[in-house]
Each structure stands twice: as structure tokens, then as C-alpha cells.
Design a protein around this motif. Sequence first.
Motif, PDB file in Angstrom:
ATOM      1  N   ASP A  71       0.781  -1.252   0.000  1.00 61.93           N
ATOM      2  CA  ASP A  71       0.000   0.000   0.000  1.00 61.93           C
ATOM      3  C   ASP A  71       0.810   1.298   0.000  1.00 61.93           C
ATOM      4  O   ASP A  71       0.497   2.210  -0.742  1.00 61.93           O
ATOM      5  CB  ASP A  71      -0.975   0.093   1.188  1.00 61.93           C
ATOM      6  CG  ASP A  71      -2.078  -0.929   1.140  1.00 61.93           C
ATOM      7  OD1 ASP A  71      -2.163  -1.656   0.135  1.00 61.93           O
ATOM      8  OD2 ASP A  71      -2.848  -1.028   2.102  1.00 61.93           O
ATOM      9  N   ARG A  72       1.806   1.399   0.859  1.00 62.24           N
ATOM     10  CA  ARG A  72       2.397   2.698   1.183  1.00 62.24           C
ATOM     11  C   ARG A  72       3.559   3.077   0.261  1.00 62.24           C
ATOM     12  O   ARG A  72       4.705   2.704   0.474  1.00 62.24           O
ATOM     13  CB  ARG A  72       2.854   2.695   2.641  1.00 62.24           C
ATOM     14  CG  ARG A  72       1.738   2.582   3.664  1.00 62.24           C
ATOM     15  CD  ARG A  72       0.983   3.891   3.839  1.00 62.24           C
ATOM     16  NE  ARG A  72       1.857   4.936   4.316  1.00 62.24           N
ATOM     17  CZ  ARG A  72       2.094   5.181   5.616  1.00 62.24           C
ATOM     18  NH1 ARG A  72       1.517   4.468   6.556  1.00 62.24           N
ATOM     19  NH2 ARG A  72       2.908   6.178   5.968  1.00 62.24           N
ATOM     20  N   LEU A  73       3.224   3.885  -0.745  1.00 58.30           N
ATOM     21  CA  LEU A  73       4.256   4.347  -1.673  1.00 58.30           C
ATOM     22  C   LEU A  73       5.295   5.219  -0.986  1.00 58.30           C
ATOM     23  O   LEU A  73       6.468   5.189  -1.358  1.00 58.30           O
ATOM     24  CB  LEU A  73       3.613   5.141  -2.825  1.00 58.30           C
ATOM     25  CG  LEU A  73       3.321   4.321  -4.063  1.00 58.30           C
ATOM     26  CD1 LEU A  73       2.018   3.571  -3.898  1.00 58.30           C
ATOM     27  CD2 LEU A  73       3.277   5.197  -5.292  1.00 58.30           C
ATOM     28  N   ASP A  74       4.857   5.977   0.012  1.00 57.48           N
ATOM     29  CA  ASP A  74       5.815   6.860   0.695  1.00 57.48           C
ATOM     30  C   ASP A  74       6.900   6.048   1.394  1.00 57.48           C
ATOM     31  O   ASP A  74       8.088   6.383   1.340  1.00 57.48           O
ATOM     32  CB  ASP A  74       5.098   7.789   1.689  1.00 57.48           C
ATOM     33  CG  ASP A  74       4.272   7.045   2.727  1.00 57.48           C
ATOM     34  OD1 ASP A  74       3.858   5.889   2.482  1.00 57.48           O
ATOM     35  OD2 ASP A  74       4.003   7.634   3.799  1.00 57.48           O
ATOM     36  N   ILE A  75       6.501   4.944   2.019  1.00 57.87           N
ATOM     37  CA  ILE A  75       7.476   4.078   2.682  1.00 57.87           C
ATOM     38  C   ILE A  75       8.386   3.420   1.644  1.00 57.87           C
ATOM     39  O   ILE A  75       9.606   3.352   1.808  1.00 57.87           O
ATOM     40  CB  ILE A  75       6.778   2.996   3.532  1.00 57.87           C
ATOM     41  CG1 ILE A  75       5.893   3.623   4.626  1.00 57.87           C
ATOM     42  CG2 ILE A  75       7.794   2.034   4.136  1.00 57.87           C
ATOM     43  CD1 ILE A  75       6.623   4.315   5.738  1.00 57.87           C
ATOM     44  N   GLY A  83       9.594  -2.363  -4.709  1.00 59.08           N
ATOM     45  CA  GLY A  83       8.297  -2.110  -5.311  1.00 59.08           C
ATOM     46  C   GLY A  83       7.190  -2.018  -4.281  1.00 59.08           C
ATOM     47  O   GLY A  83       7.454  -1.915  -3.076  1.00 59.08           O
ATOM     48  N   VAL A  84       5.962  -2.045  -4.781  1.00 66.98           N
ATOM     49  CA  VAL A  84       4.783  -1.967  -3.917  1.00 66.98           C
ATOM     50  C   VAL A  84       3.740  -2.974  -4.378  1.00 66.98           C
ATOM     51  O   VAL A  84       3.730  -3.406  -5.535  1.00 66.98           O
ATOM     52  CB  VAL A  84       4.118  -0.562  -3.912  1.00 66.98           C
ATOM     53  CG1 VAL A  84       5.000   0.477  -3.281  1.00 66.98           C
ATOM     54  CG2 VAL A  84       3.688  -0.148  -5.305  1.00 66.98           C
ATOM     55  N   HIS A  85       2.859  -3.302  -3.441  1.00 68.28           N
ATOM     56  CA  HIS A  85       1.661  -4.069  -3.788  1.00 68.28           C
ATOM     57  C   HIS A  85       0.475  -3.202  -3.406  1.00 68.28           C
ATOM     58  O   HIS A  85       0.371  -2.757  -2.263  1.00 68.28           O
ATOM     59  CB  HIS A  85       1.604  -5.394  -3.035  1.00 68.28           C
ATOM     60  CG  HIS A  85       0.411  -6.203  -3.435  1.00 68.28           C
ATOM     61  ND1 HIS A  85       0.454  -7.147  -4.451  1.00 68.28           N
ATOM     62  CD2 HIS A  85      -0.871  -6.179  -3.002  1.00 68.28           C
ATOM     63  CE1 HIS A  85      -0.756  -7.663  -4.609  1.00 68.28           C
ATOM     64  NE2 HIS A  85      -1.572  -7.093  -3.749  1.00 68.28           N
ATOM     65  N   ILE A  86      -0.391  -2.930  -4.368  1.00 66.92           N
ATOM     66  CA  ILE A  86      -1.529  -2.047  -4.111  1.00 66.92           C
ATOM     67  C   ILE A  86      -2.846  -2.782  -4.335  1.00 66.92           C
ATOM     68  O   ILE A  86      -2.916  -3.754  -5.085  1.00 66.92           O
ATOM     69  CB  ILE A  86      -1.476  -0.763  -4.992  1.00 66.92           C
ATOM     70  CG1 ILE A  86      -1.286  -1.118  -6.481  1.00 66.92           C
ATOM     71  CG2 ILE A  86      -0.372   0.163  -4.510  1.00 66.92           C
ATOM     72  CD1 ILE A  86      -1.263   0.088  -7.411  1.00 66.92           C
ATOM     73  N   GLY A  87      -3.877  -2.274  -3.647  1.00 75.34           N
ATOM     74  CA  GLY A  87      -5.212  -2.831  -3.787  1.00 75.34           C
ATOM     75  C   GLY A  87      -6.070  -1.960  -4.678  1.00 75.34           C
ATOM     76  O   GLY A  87      -5.635  -0.919  -5.177  1.00 75.34           O
ATOM     77  N   ASP A  90      -6.396   1.645  -3.314  1.00 71.34           N
ATOM     78  CA  ASP A  90      -5.165   2.364  -2.974  1.00 71.34           C
ATOM     79  C   ASP A  90      -4.818   3.345  -4.091  1.00 71.34           C
ATOM     80  O   ASP A  90      -5.629   3.620  -4.961  1.00 71.34           O
ATOM     81  CB  ASP A  90      -4.022   1.366  -2.746  1.00 71.34           C
ATOM     82  CG  ASP A  90      -4.283   0.461  -1.546  1.00 71.34           C
ATOM     83  OD1 ASP A  90      -4.845   0.958  -0.556  1.00 71.34           O
ATOM     84  OD2 ASP A  90      -3.941  -0.733  -1.610  1.00 71.34           O
ATOM     85  N   MET A  91      -3.594   3.831  -4.065  1.00 73.77           N
ATOM     86  CA  MET A  91      -3.125   4.759  -5.101  1.00 73.77           C
ATOM     87  C   MET A  91      -3.330   4.144  -6.486  1.00 73.77           C
ATOM     88  O   MET A  91      -3.002   2.980  -6.700  1.00 73.77           O
ATOM     89  CB  MET A  91      -1.631   5.020  -4.884  1.00 73.77           C
ATOM     90  CG  MET A  91      -1.031   6.069  -5.790  1.00 73.77           C
ATOM     91  SD  MET A  91      -1.521   7.748  -5.362  1.00 73.77           S
ATOM     92  CE  MET A  91      -0.602   7.990  -3.844  1.00 73.77           C
ATOM     93  N   PRO A  92      -3.886   4.913  -7.447  1.00 74.34           N
ATOM     94  CA  PRO A  92      -4.072   4.358  -8.795  1.00 74.34           C
ATOM     95  C   PRO A  92      -2.750   3.874  -9.382  1.00 74.34           C
ATOM     96  O   PRO A  92      -1.690   4.471  -9.142  1.00 74.34           O
ATOM     97  CB  PRO A  92      -4.621   5.547  -9.593  1.00 74.34           C
ATOM     98  CG  PRO A  92      -5.222   6.448  -8.574  1.00 74.34           C
ATOM     99  CD  PRO A  92      -4.411   6.285  -7.330  1.00 74.34           C
ATOM    100  N   LEU A  99       5.341   7.666  -9.900  1.00 72.14           N
ATOM    101  CA  LEU A  99       6.141   7.996  -8.726  1.00 72.14           C
ATOM    102  C   LEU A  99       7.325   7.051  -8.536  1.00 72.14           C
ATOM    103  O   LEU A  99       8.410   7.469  -8.144  1.00 72.14           O
ATOM    104  CB  LEU A  99       5.260   7.967  -7.466  1.00 72.14           C
ATOM    105  CG  LEU A  99       4.219   9.085  -7.350  1.00 72.14           C
ATOM    106  CD1 LEU A  99       3.253   8.793  -6.216  1.00 72.14           C
ATOM    107  CD2 LEU A  99       4.900  10.429  -7.121  1.00 72.14           C
ATOM    108  N   LEU A 100       7.108   5.773  -8.811  1.00 73.27           N
ATOM    109  CA  LEU A 100       8.154   4.777  -8.559  1.00 73.27           C
ATOM    110  C   LEU A 100       9.124   4.621  -9.728  1.00 73.27           C
ATOM    111  O   LEU A 100      10.262   4.204  -9.537  1.00 73.27           O
ATOM    112  CB  LEU A 100       7.523   3.410  -8.268  1.00 73.27           C
ATOM    113  CG  LEU A 100       6.860   3.228  -6.903  1.00 73.27           C
ATOM    114  CD1 LEU A 100       6.236   1.849  -6.821  1.00 73.27           C
ATOM    115  CD2 LEU A 100       7.856   3.412  -5.766  1.00 73.27           C
ATOM    116  N   GLY A 101       8.664   4.925 -10.920  1.00 77.32           N
ATOM    117  CA  GLY A 101       9.505   4.710 -12.094  1.00 77.32           C
ATOM    118  C   GLY A 101       9.355   3.299 -12.631  1.00 77.32           C
ATOM    119  O   GLY A 101       8.694   2.446 -12.034  1.00 77.32           O
TER     120      GLY A 101
END
Length: 213
Positions: A71-75, A83-87, A90-92, A99-101
Motif C-alpha cells: 500500500d504505502r508508496l511513501d514508505i 516495489g509496492v503491492h496495491i489494492g 489504494d493509489m491508482p 512515482l516509482l519509475g
Amino acid sequence: MPKAEYALMYVTDDGIRDDNSFFAILEAALKGGATIIQLREKTSNTLAFYKRAMRCKDLCNTYGIPLIINDRLDIALAIDADGVHIGQTDMPYDVARRLLGNSKIIGLSVSSKEQAEKQNAQAADYIGISPIFSTNTKTTDLAQPLGISGLKEIRELYKKPIVCIGGIHKDNTQEIITNGADGIAVVSAISKAAHPEAATKELKEIVCKTGTN
């Protein structure tokens, strides 16, 4: 993009508040052969999450295993996670990617065939079918289990890696992989095991053996 093997994702158990236990289990999972780690902290404040994330990153680096943040892109940005795992709420995806590249992993939870067909799922590096079976690990905002029939339907229309989560243990792992999943994601099957390293090894063996049949 970091090479991520999706065979066995250990999703950390945020119910374990004692750091000694938390990191002992994480290291056991890494020693046992987990191929990717997802740090999930639903109840921590930002500082506590950040501190855990930094320690997780150091440990994962030691074993050469990718760390993604739930979830937390800022972290994820703050610790330079893999990377991140989003639901779905969460952030589109497109914002997360911007943001992450392009060098980072982005996974997306899907709970239906319709969600798997959408552009954000098709663009993600992998999707997490959640839940595949019923589970007590997450007790809120949980969709109906998709089951093996749901996995088969999604496999037909999704060409990238599929990881299944929810109610997975050693006795149903083979069926999941046989029916099209590239890997499994587990919490309690490792975190609540009497011997987490041995439990991880056993799950990894089942996935890898089934995947090569």
C-alpha cells in the motif's frame, strides 16, 4: 526492473508486534527459500512502519531477495524498496508507476475476472488473486473467495505472473499451481508455523516441483 521470482511470497504478519519475533520469522522465511517479501503493516504509525521497513530491507538485501511494500508508496520511496503491492482502493496504478519509475515492481490485488481485465491490472507486473480461499488472516473488506474456478478464468485472460493469497497451506498449494498460478503468497502458513523455516521450505518445494511438471 529487479528480477522477481513469484514462487513464494511471504507477507509479513502485522499481528506480531514484538520485533524480535517478527524478524526471527522473517529471517526463517528467507532461509527457507521465500522468493519475495511483502511488508504489510495495517496498524502501524508511519514512523514504526518506516523503522520496520528499513530493517526488512537490510535483511532482504543480505539474502538477495526483493522487498515490496504493501500500500504505502511513501514508505517504498523512503527506503528504496523494490516495489509496492496495491489494492483496488489504494493509489491508482498509473500514479504509482509515475512515482516509482519503471525499474520497480508493482503488484495489484484483484478479486474478480472483471478487475483482472482492466487496464491497470494488465499493466501491473503481477496480480494477486485475493482471496483464493477463505481466510481468517484478513477479517475486513474481504471479497468472496474466487476458488480454483476463478483462478482458471483469470489465467485465460492474464499473461503475466499470478500470485494467489488467502487460506493457502501445504495441502492446497499443488492444486493452485497446477491450475495456473505462478506462485503463492502466505502469511500464517509461515508466521504461525511451529518451525517457520521448515514450513517455508516445504511450501517452496511443492510450488517448484508442481511448476516443473
